[in-house]
Design a protein around this motif. Sequence first.
Motif, PDB file in Angstrom:
ATOM      1  N   GLY A   1       0.771  -1.238   0.000  1.00  0.00           N
ATOM      2  CA  GLY A   1       0.000   0.000   0.000  1.00  0.00           C
ATOM      3  C   GLY A   1       0.798   1.282   0.000  1.00  0.00           C
ATOM      4  N   GLU A   2       2.107   1.238   0.251  1.00  0.00           N
ATOM      5  CA  GLU A   2       2.843   2.496   0.320  1.00  0.00           C
ATOM      6  C   GLU A   2       3.069   3.072  -1.080  1.00  0.00           C
ATOM      7  N   LEU A   3       3.191   4.401  -1.139  1.00  0.00           N
ATOM      8  CA  LEU A   3       3.266   5.097  -2.414  1.00  0.00           C
ATOM      9  C   LEU A   3       4.608   4.945  -3.107  1.00  0.00           C
ATOM     10  N   ASP A   4       5.616   4.459  -2.398  1.00  0.00           N
ATOM     11  CA  ASP A   4       6.927   4.263  -3.012  1.00  0.00           C
ATOM     12  C   ASP A   4       6.998   2.990  -3.852  1.00  0.00           C
ATOM     13  N   ILE A   5       5.952   2.185  -3.809  1.00  0.00           N
ATOM     14  CA  ILE A   5       5.942   0.978  -4.650  1.00  0.00           C
ATOM     15  C   ILE A   5       5.865   1.418  -6.106  1.00  0.00           C
ATOM     16  N   PRO A   6       6.819   1.022  -6.934  1.00  0.00           N
ATOM     17  CA  PRO A   6       6.784   1.431  -8.346  1.00  0.00           C
ATOM     18  C   PRO A   6       5.691   0.710  -9.102  1.00  0.00           C
ATOM     19  N   GLN A   7       5.209   1.320 -10.157  1.00  0.00           N
ATOM     20  CA  GLN A   7       4.206   0.668 -10.991  1.00  0.00           C
ATOM     21  C   GLN A   7       4.844  -0.397 -11.874  1.00  0.00           C
ATOM     22  N   ARG A   8       6.147  -0.227 -12.154  1.00  0.00           N
ATOM     23  CA  ARG A   8       6.875  -1.184 -12.983  1.00  0.00           C
ATOM     24  C   ARG A   8       8.254  -1.445 -12.396  1.00  0.00           C
ATOM     25  N   ILE A   9       8.662  -2.700 -12.452  1.00  0.00           N
ATOM     26  CA  ILE A   9      10.027  -3.084 -12.123  1.00  0.00           C
ATOM     27  C   ILE A   9      10.640  -3.633 -13.399  1.00  0.00           C
ATOM     28  N   ILE A  10      11.747  -3.039 -13.819  1.00  0.00           N
ATOM     29  CA  ILE A  10      12.374  -3.435 -15.075  1.00  0.00           C
ATOM     30  C   ILE A  10      13.671  -4.171 -14.776  1.00  0.00           C
ATOM     31  N   LEU A  11      13.776  -5.369 -15.300  1.00  0.00           N
ATOM     32  CA  LEU A  11      14.968  -6.195 -15.129  1.00  0.00           C
ATOM     33  C   LEU A  11      15.787  -6.109 -16.412  1.00  0.00           C
ATOM     34  N   VAL A  12      16.981  -5.529 -16.310  1.00  0.00           N
ATOM     35  CA  VAL A  12      17.833  -5.350 -17.484  1.00  0.00           C
ATOM     36  C   VAL A  12      19.050  -6.261 -17.376  1.00  0.00           C
ATOM     37  N   GLU A  13      19.106  -7.278 -18.218  1.00  0.00           N
ATOM     38  CA  GLU A  13      20.248  -8.191 -18.250  1.00  0.00           C
ATOM     39  C   GLU A  13      20.551  -8.767 -16.868  1.00  0.00           C
ATOM     40  N   CYS A  14      19.541  -9.226 -16.201  1.00  0.00           N
ATOM     41  CA  CYS A  14      19.681  -9.690 -14.816  1.00  0.00           C
ATOM     42  C   CYS A  14      19.870 -11.202 -14.727  1.00  0.00           C
ATOM     43  N   SER A  15      20.473 -11.602 -13.620  1.00  0.00           N
ATOM     44  CA  SER A  15      20.400 -12.987 -13.188  1.00  0.00           C
ATOM     45  C   SER A  15      20.014 -12.947 -11.721  1.00  0.00           C
ATOM     46  N   GLY A  16      19.320 -13.965 -11.259  1.00  0.00           N
ATOM     47  CA  GLY A  16      18.903 -13.962  -9.863  1.00  0.00           C
ATOM     48  C   GLY A  16      17.662 -14.794  -9.659  1.00  0.00           C
TER      49      GLY A  16
ATOM     50  N   THR B   1      10.734 -15.190  -5.845  1.00  0.00           N
ATOM     51  CA  THR B   1       9.926 -16.240  -5.248  1.00  0.00           C
ATOM     52  C   THR B   1       8.474 -16.143  -5.719  1.00  0.00           C
ATOM     53  N   MET B   2       7.754 -17.252  -5.563  1.00  0.00           N
ATOM     54  CA  MET B   2       6.341 -17.259  -5.914  1.00  0.00           C
ATOM     55  C   MET B   2       5.564 -16.296  -5.035  1.00  0.00           C
ATOM     56  N   ALA B   3       5.965 -16.207  -3.777  1.00  0.00           N
ATOM     57  CA  ALA B   3       5.295 -15.276  -2.862  1.00  0.00           C
ATOM     58  C   ALA B   3       5.489 -13.839  -3.337  1.00  0.00           C
ATOM     59  N   ALA B   4       6.682 -13.545  -3.851  1.00  0.00           N
ATOM     60  CA  ALA B   4       6.947 -12.202  -4.369  1.00  0.00           C
ATOM     61  C   ALA B   4       6.079 -11.915  -5.587  1.00  0.00           C
ATOM     62  N   LEU B   5       5.902 -12.917  -6.446  1.00  0.00           N
ATOM     63  CA  LEU B   5       5.042 -12.745  -7.620  1.00  0.00           C
ATOM     64  C   LEU B   5       3.613 -12.424  -7.217  1.00  0.00           C
ATOM     65  N   ARG B   6       3.102 -13.147  -6.203  1.00  0.00           N
ATOM     66  CA  ARG B   6       1.743 -12.885  -5.739  1.00  0.00           C
ATOM     67  C   ARG B   6       1.643 -11.482  -5.144  1.00  0.00           C
ATOM     68  N   TRP B   7       2.651 -11.111  -4.364  1.00  0.00           N
ATOM     69  CA  TRP B   7       2.676  -9.788  -3.729  1.00  0.00           C
ATOM     70  C   TRP B   7       2.658  -8.701  -4.800  1.00  0.00           C
ATOM     71  N   LEU B   8       3.466  -8.856  -5.838  1.00  0.00           N
ATOM     72  CA  LEU B   8       3.534  -7.870  -6.911  1.00  0.00           C
ATOM     73  C   LEU B   8       2.191  -7.773  -7.634  1.00  0.00           C
ATOM     74  N   GLY B   9       1.546  -8.923  -7.849  1.00  0.00           N
ATOM     75  CA  GLY B   9       0.239  -8.914  -8.490  1.00  0.00           C
ATOM     76  C   GLY B   9      -0.798  -8.185  -7.657  1.00  0.00           C
ATOM     77  N   GLU B  10      -0.768  -8.415  -6.347  1.00  0.00           N
ATOM     78  CA  GLU B  10      -1.717  -7.749  -5.449  1.00  0.00           C
ATOM     79  C   GLU B  10      -1.514  -6.242  -5.422  1.00  0.00           C
ATOM     80  N   GLN B  11      -0.270  -5.800  -5.594  1.00  0.00           N
ATOM     81  CA  GLN B  11       0.036  -4.370  -5.542  1.00  0.00           C
ATOM     82  C   GLN B  11       0.003  -3.716  -6.932  1.00  0.00           C
ATOM     83  N   GLY B  12      -0.360  -4.504  -7.946  1.00  0.00           N
ATOM     84  CA  GLY B  12      -0.479  -3.938  -9.292  1.00  0.00           C
ATOM     85  C   GLY B  12       0.843  -3.570  -9.928  1.00  0.00           C
ATOM     86  N   VAL B  13       1.898  -4.305  -9.613  1.00  0.00           N
ATOM     87  CA  VAL B  13       3.227  -4.030 -10.162  1.00  0.00           C
ATOM     88  C   VAL B  13       3.485  -4.960 -11.355  1.00  0.00           C
ATOM     89  N   THR B  14       3.927  -4.383 -12.446  1.00  0.00           N
ATOM     90  CA  THR B  14       4.283  -5.161 -13.626  1.00  0.00           C
ATOM     91  C   THR B  14       5.793  -5.342 -13.666  1.00  0.00           C
TER      92      THR B  14
END
Length: 354
Positions: free
Chosen positions: A75-90, A93-106
């Motif tokens: 719910g905090e306003l600092d949550i970005p609307q988009r997270i961009i992964l550029v040439e990443c490795s790492g 988690t599934m829990a993180a995916l659910r959390w991002l979906g709940e917060q409307g983050v792409t």
Amino acid sequence: MFVETDPETWSSRSEFWKEKAEKSPPKRLKRSRRKVPMVLCGHGVSLKIQNGALLVRDGISHADGEPKQWRLYPGELDIPQRIILVECSGAMTMAALRWLGEQGVTVIDIDWQGRVASVIGGSGVAIDPVKYLWQVEARANVKKRLSFSAELVRRKLEASIETLEAVFDNTTARQSAVDWANKGIEQIDRGKVNGTRELLGVEGAAAAKYFAAWEGFEMRWKSVKQYPVPKPWLFYSQRSSLLTGRKAKNWKADHPINAMLNYGYAFLESQTRIQTVSDGFDPMAGIYHEVSEGTPSYVLDVMEPDRPRIDRAVLEFVLSQTFSMKDFYLRKDGVCRLGPELTRHFVSRIEKAL
């Protein structure tokens, strides 16, 4: 081997771009959510849930020091609307995916070729059947397909003229490119284009003159005696890459400007894909571009008129900076890639341009 006192280490150049980004953050209303995307680069990127919060760990790159971390609460306003992964490795988690979906983050993954590899979350893949039917019918109907496609190309040609006149001096090459773009617009307006095949020819001819006007565009470099720059990098020569074989294509950038263009187009593609899905269209059901498996043809349709805006942002960015060889690095196969902090700053500039 470079020592820390060396003014042109990877670390110092990364810090340079990081400071530029932090000094000019985009303005945000008090109660508005963060609009600038969070850009993650390097090795070991991590997104996981810890005590209900999203713990984000940036990747390790050429820059020295510990990777940055963020803790975001629901719910905090600092949550970005988009997270961009550029040439990443790492890992994520599934829990993180659910959390991002709940917060409307792409989450948008951009690969090393500067192309959108995947888009996760956001509004999902729900398609409005009425809009999908319109896409199918528009493609099947010759007149509707040409009308839709011609309008896209017309707007692209108009935007190309704006970019040429805003960035380049009034040279013979620039005037030739403007004339060819106006010629294409005139052909479209007078109904002289019969079918999408001819339209592709009009667009291609104008594009050839457009990028020909870029030839000789200079990049400014510092400390070139100590850190030599490949000779082809001093001036821009062509949009296509010689690394792709006999039939040169635009991926596998062999020049910094082409690398920036690829990242810029990938970012535009990601935004267009998100909007397309949000509006209920099928991103794969192209009308102007050919439909092929795995290609977001309709997204490529819609983003055409905005490509010159990316071009202008890249050119103006290059004109405003003096670069170092430490801002880029070459793969063993000759592919040019942007340094992580430069990528972050550049993506921020592209975000503003769009």
